[in-house]
Design a protein around this motif. Structure first.
Motif, PDB file in Angstrom:
ATOM      1  N   UNK A   1     -14.155   9.461   7.050  1.00  0.00           N
ATOM      2  CA  UNK A   1     -13.374   9.836   8.241  1.00  0.00           C
ATOM      3  C   UNK A   1     -14.279  10.443   9.292  1.00  0.00           C
ATOM      4  N   UNK A   2     -14.181   9.946  10.532  1.00  0.00           N
ATOM      5  CA  UNK A   2     -14.966  10.456  11.640  1.00  0.00           C
ATOM      6  C   UNK A   2     -16.389   9.941  11.706  1.00  0.00           C
ATOM      7  N   UNK A   3     -16.860   9.241  10.692  1.00  0.00           N
ATOM      8  CA  UNK A   3     -18.236   8.720  10.701  1.00  0.00           C
ATOM      9  C   UNK A   3     -18.328   7.521  11.631  1.00  0.00           C
TER      10      UNK A   3
ATOM     11  N   UNK B   1       0.875   0.116   4.937  1.00  0.00           N
ATOM     12  CA  UNK B   1       2.306   0.265   5.198  1.00  0.00           C
ATOM     13  C   UNK B   1       2.693   1.734   5.261  1.00  0.00           C
ATOM     14  N   UNK B   2       3.584   2.038   6.232  1.00  0.00           N
ATOM     15  CA  UNK B   2       4.102   3.396   6.457  1.00  0.00           C
ATOM     16  C   UNK B   2       3.005   4.410   6.784  1.00  0.00           C
ATOM     17  N   UNK B   3       1.881   3.924   7.281  1.00  0.00           N
ATOM     18  CA  UNK B   3       0.780   4.790   7.685  1.00  0.00           C
ATOM     19  C   UNK B   3       0.410   4.487   9.138  1.00  0.00           C
ATOM     20  N   UNK B   4      -0.407   5.335   9.712  1.00  0.00           N
ATOM     21  CA  UNK B   4      -0.969   5.101  11.046  1.00  0.00           C
ATOM     22  C   UNK B   4      -2.471   5.330  10.986  1.00  0.00           C
ATOM     23  N   UNK B   5      -3.165   4.749  11.946  1.00  0.00           N
ATOM     24  CA  UNK B   5      -4.604   4.969  12.083  1.00  0.00           C
ATOM     25  C   UNK B   5      -4.908   5.221  13.560  1.00  0.00           C
TER      26      UNK B   5
ATOM     27  N   UNK C   1      -8.967  -1.633   6.719  1.00  0.00           N
ATOM     28  CA  UNK C   1     -10.185  -2.409   6.974  1.00  0.00           C
ATOM     29  C   UNK C   1     -10.243  -2.802   8.442  1.00  0.00           C
ATOM     30  N   UNK C   2     -11.476  -2.957   8.962  1.00  0.00           N
ATOM     31  CA  UNK C   2     -11.692  -3.275  10.368  1.00  0.00           C
ATOM     32  C   UNK C   2     -12.705  -4.408  10.452  1.00  0.00           C
ATOM     33  N   UNK C   3     -12.348  -5.469  11.146  1.00  0.00           N
ATOM     34  CA  UNK C   3     -13.267  -6.558  11.459  1.00  0.00           C
ATOM     35  C   UNK C   3     -13.531  -6.546  12.961  1.00  0.00           C
ATOM     36  N   UNK C   4     -14.799  -6.541  13.345  1.00  0.00           N
ATOM     37  CA  UNK C   4     -15.170  -6.395  14.745  1.00  0.00           C
ATOM     38  C   UNK C   4     -16.019  -7.579  15.171  1.00  0.00           C
TER      39      UNK C   4
ATOM     40  N   UNK D   1     -12.630   7.261  13.572  1.00  0.00           N
ATOM     41  CA  UNK D   1     -11.375   6.947  12.887  1.00  0.00           C
ATOM     42  C   UNK D   1     -10.900   8.170  12.113  1.00  0.00           C
ATOM     43  N   UNK D   2      -9.587   8.363  12.055  1.00  0.00           N
ATOM     44  CA  UNK D   2      -9.038   9.555  11.394  1.00  0.00           C
ATOM     45  C   UNK D   2      -8.762   9.341   9.912  1.00  0.00           C
ATOM     46  N   UNK D   3      -9.300   8.258   9.351  1.00  0.00           N
ATOM     47  CA  UNK D   3      -9.129   7.982   7.932  1.00  0.00           C
ATOM     48  C   UNK D   3     -10.371   7.295   7.401  1.00  0.00           C
TER      49      UNK D   3
END
Length: 570
Positions: free
Chosen positions: A216-218, A90-94, A67-70, A163-165
């Protein structure tokens, strides 16, 4: 909350239902609001799709992974300050690769920084965020978000993009110095006009945006109109071609790889060129022992040249070109080998066909023979050749072709050769690729690298010695032949064979410009020692002069000068 009607030029948002859930964003008040770096703190609660919130008011909702809050704030000087709060599973990257060029609109990001697990940087025309597991806060400033439309200003920024996810939840708040209007919020792939899930203003004129499940990518593209003069306009536009060119020549990783590969190829090519020229330099300047043209086999002297080289080829191997003296040496050699007869006639010289050109002659020897005596011509005077010089281009070309076929030269001097052709092709491809990539915004520096390599190969092909390694060895042997001509002892040759030795070596002395030395060394030669008066290939009308070697030397020099004049003029 109140619904905001959109302008005619923008897609409109539907009016929210009367029982829509409230978004728990902070609302500016008269008193100080919780803030961080001058930007209101975000603590959103996502809608559940029901008519009641899932959490009691005032109770914070646990953060959702992905999630992203801007938080967006348009400052009074026109810059946009941004804070993104990102939750990574956890154990992931973005990773976010946000474009800073949309059409001909150019944005500039300054001072990106991360609190938490990750990095932020501007790379080329993109803002790149690389975040690890956990919560991270990214702060940066954007220039170019406010455009002057004359009667109003328009704000625009993509609050989420690249974003890649898949993002489970995107929430944003926009605060402006004066109340905005005609808000537009689009979500989805670039170019689509699908509206965001929700875009509402609260009582403090803060716009709240909510979008769930962003692919993803939107992107989430937000725009709003502001009163004219409320902030300075900062938008910057560049023509597509100029923008593409700037991007194409940026030092991107791909461009860097291309330049690095080109540099390595240039180093390798320089090493090959240096080695070849050094080898050639040693062949030209190193010390060599005399190489005899004679072989004593059981008391009989046999003539033999190194690698079968002929007089007309000697000069080409030495200086890599065929000149008049090389062709003159060939004429003398053809006479010595009984294909031609040279005789003095009334202060002139006549070249007579003695034997036809056969398969024992090389192509270049046949070309010289035919240039002097075309089909049907039995003899020709030197004065006639001076007046009407023959064409010698075929003979020159034949010498070069023969040297290449024997492995002495890599190519003809006037020809590009494989390296020249490869260099020209690379140069054309490099220039064409540079132009194409500059227009399309691709890695144009790769095209530049290819063009530079092509130019270097083209130049290196011309600087690379014509002589092969075998040719360099032969050059040393030819220099040894010159040493033999300067040291040979006529007394060591049986008297009956001295005429043959003198005559067979004379064309090599002509080619190596050692005629004077050779004539003096054999000045005491008795042409009648073999049982016949005079030289077997050269005649004079004065029988008394037939055995005068000193007179022959004077006449031969004059004949040789006449031949040089004929071929130089031709």
């Amino acid at each position: 909350m109140a619904g905001i009607a959109l302008g005619a030029a923008q897609p409109s948002f539907p009016s929210p239902p009367s029982d829509a859930p409230s978004l728990d964003f902070p609302v500016p008040s008269a008193g100080p609001a919780p803030s961080r770096g001058g930007v209101p703190t975000v603590n959103p609660v996502p809608p559940t799709g029901t008519d009641k919130p899932t959490h009691p008011p005032g109770v914070p909702q646990p953060p959702l992974p992905r999630s992203v809050n801007v938080q967006l704030k348009v400052e009074r000087d026109g810059r946009l300050t941004v804070r993104e709060q990102v939750i990574v599973q956890a154990r992931q990257t973005m990773t976010r690769t946000a474009p800073l060029r949309i059409g001909d609109r150019v944005f500039t990001v300054r001072d990106p920084r991360v609190e938490g697990n990750g990095t932020a940087a501007v790379e080329g025309d993109s803002l790149v965020l690389r975040l690890g597991e956990g919560a991270s806060t990214v702060d940066y400033t954007v220039d170019g978000t406010v455009e002057d439309l004359g009667d109003r200003l328009r704000f625009r920024w993509q609050i989420a993009s690249g974003w890649d996810t898949v993002l489970v939840s995107v929430r944003a708040s926009l605060l402006t110095p004066q109340r905005g209007s005609d808000f537009a919020c689009l979500a989805g792939p670039a170019g689509t006009e699908d509206k965001c899930d929700s875009a509402l203003t609260d009582g403090g004129a803060v716009l709240r945006v909510v979008q769930s499940n962003l692919d993803q990518g939107a992107r989430v593209d937000l725009s709003a109109d502001l009163p004219a003069g409320s902030v300075p306009a900062t938008a910057r536009f560049e023509a597509a071609s100029a923008a593409s060119a700037a991007s194409a020549f940026a030092l991107s990783p791909l461009n860097g790889v291309g330049l690095g590969a080109g540099f390595l190829l240039l180093l390798a090519g320089f090493a090959v060129l240096w080695r070849a020229r050094a080898r050639d330099g040693r062949a030209l300047g190193g010390e060599v022992e005399p190489v005899a043209l004679l072989d004593d086999r059981g008391g009989e002297v046999v003539f033999a040249s190194p690698d079968g080289i002929l007089p007309g080829q000697v000069g080409a191997v030495v200086d890599e070109r065929v000149d008049a003296r090389d062709l003159s040496a060939t004429v003398v050699d053809l006479a010595v080998r009984n294909y031609l007869w040279v005789t003095e006639v009334d202060g002139d010289w006549q070249v007579v066909r003695r034997n036809p050109a056969d398969d024992a002659l090389t192509a270049y020897e046949k070309a010289v023979y035919t240039a002097l005596l075309p089909e049907g011509v039995e003899s020709v005077r030197l004065s006639r050749l001076r007046a009407e010089p023959p064409s010698i281009a075929p003979a020159r070309d034949a010498v070069y072709r023969d040297a290449v076929s024997r492995g002495w030269f890599t190519r003809r001097p006037s020809a590009f050769g494989p390296l020249g052709i490869a260099g020209a092709v690379l140069l054309v491809l490099g220039v064409g690729g540079t132009v194409l990539f500059a227009v399309l915004g691709g890695p144009a520096l790769i095209g530049v690298a290819v063009a530079i390599v092509g130019l270097a190969v083209l130049a290196g092909g011309r600087l690379l010695p014509l002589r092969t390694e075998r040719g360099s060895v032969l050059l040393q042997q030819v220099r040894g032949v010159q040493g033999f001509l300067n040291t040979a002892d006529p007394g060591s040759v049986p008297a009956a064979q001295r005429e043959m030795v003198f005559s067979r070596a004379l064309p090599y002395a002509v080619a190596l410009d050692d005629v004077e030395q050779w004539l003096q060394r054999f000045g005491g030669l008795d042409p009648a020692a073999d049982g016949t008066p005079g030289l077997y290939w050269y005649a004079t009308q004065d029988p008394a002069a037939a055995g005068d070697q000193q007179r022959f030397g004077q006449q031969f020099r004059a004949f040789l000068d006449g031949l040089d004049e004929v071929f130089a003029t031709a």
